[in-house]
Scaffold this active site. Structure first.
Site, PDB file in Angstrom:
ATOM      1  N   ASP A   9      65.253  30.280  75.555  1.00  0.00           N
ATOM      2  CA  ASP A   9      66.618  29.795  75.674  1.00  0.00           C
ATOM      3  C   ASP A   9      66.572  28.457  76.427  1.00  0.00           C
ATOM      4  OD1 ASP A   9      69.453  29.760  75.751  1.00  0.00           O
ATOM      5  OD2 ASP A   9      69.456  30.759  77.701  1.00  0.00           O
ATOM      6  N   ASP A  11      69.630  26.748  78.226  1.00  0.00           N
ATOM      7  CA  ASP A  11      70.452  26.733  79.438  1.00  0.00           C
ATOM      8  C   ASP A  11      70.075  27.885  80.367  1.00  0.00           C
ATOM      9  OD1 ASP A  11      72.278  24.470  78.962  1.00  0.00           O
ATOM     10  OD2 ASP A  11      72.857  25.655  77.220  1.00  0.00           O
TER      11      ASP A  11
END
Length: 176
Positions: A9, A11
């Site tokens: 991922d 963020d």
């Protein structure tokens, strides 16, 4: 020989989005809270609904995603992992349309060794297929068929269903 696939991922795993938001709140919202307070629980529990709405608007402003700091040791560790794994970055960009170009440019600046073809902008991460997924959102790990690793974040402190990694050092120990 095919490398195992590692999906990351962006963020709050690669990019310290939470830290940037905490800095904005401390600097501009007049809450009287220190930055450290925002690592003890989620923004939803700390901020008033007015402050939360204001923060949501800031996230939607052009430029927000372009200069987010790196999570400590992410760049070096991902580079080492790229020697052993096929690295993909999967980031939920649908909610914030301004983020597409900014997130892409950020990735090219900090992770230029990850090919453009291995960057996935999506809304629902249940479409992902790989051996490992490192994500800070438990909902993304729930539907993942490989091994999910929950990257520690203030908004997931109460989650107990997934193996938690506290930082990039722990990811390196686990996957290298």
């Amino acid at each position: 020989m095919t490398k195992p696939r590692l999906i990351l991922d962006q963020d709050d795993v690669l990019a310290d989005t939470h830290g940037k938001l905490a800095d904005i709140v401390v600097r501009e919202f007049g809450t009287g809270l220190a930055r450290e307070e925002f690592y003890k629980m989620s923004f939803h529990k700390i901020l008033s609904s007015d402050h939360h709405q204001r923060l949501y608007k800031i996230i939607q402003e052009p430029g927000f995603f372009r200069d987010i700091p790196l999570v400590p040791n992410a760049q070096e560790t991902v580079y080492e992992l790229s020697k052993k794994y096929e690295i993909f970055v999967a980031t939920a960009a649908m909610e914030f349309p301004n983020s597409f170009r900014e997130k892409y440019d950020w990735l090219k600046e900090h992770f230029d060794f990850i090919p453009w073809s291995n960057i996935v902008f999506c809304g629902d991460k249940s479409i992902l297929n790989g051996n490992y997924l490192v994500d800070d959102m438990p909902r993304n790990l729930k539907t993942f068929t490989g091994k999910g690793l929950l990257f520690n974040a203030p908004h997931n402190l109460e989650e107990r269903a997934y193996e938690r990694v506290m930082n990039w050092g722990e990811i390196a120990n686990h996957l290298l």
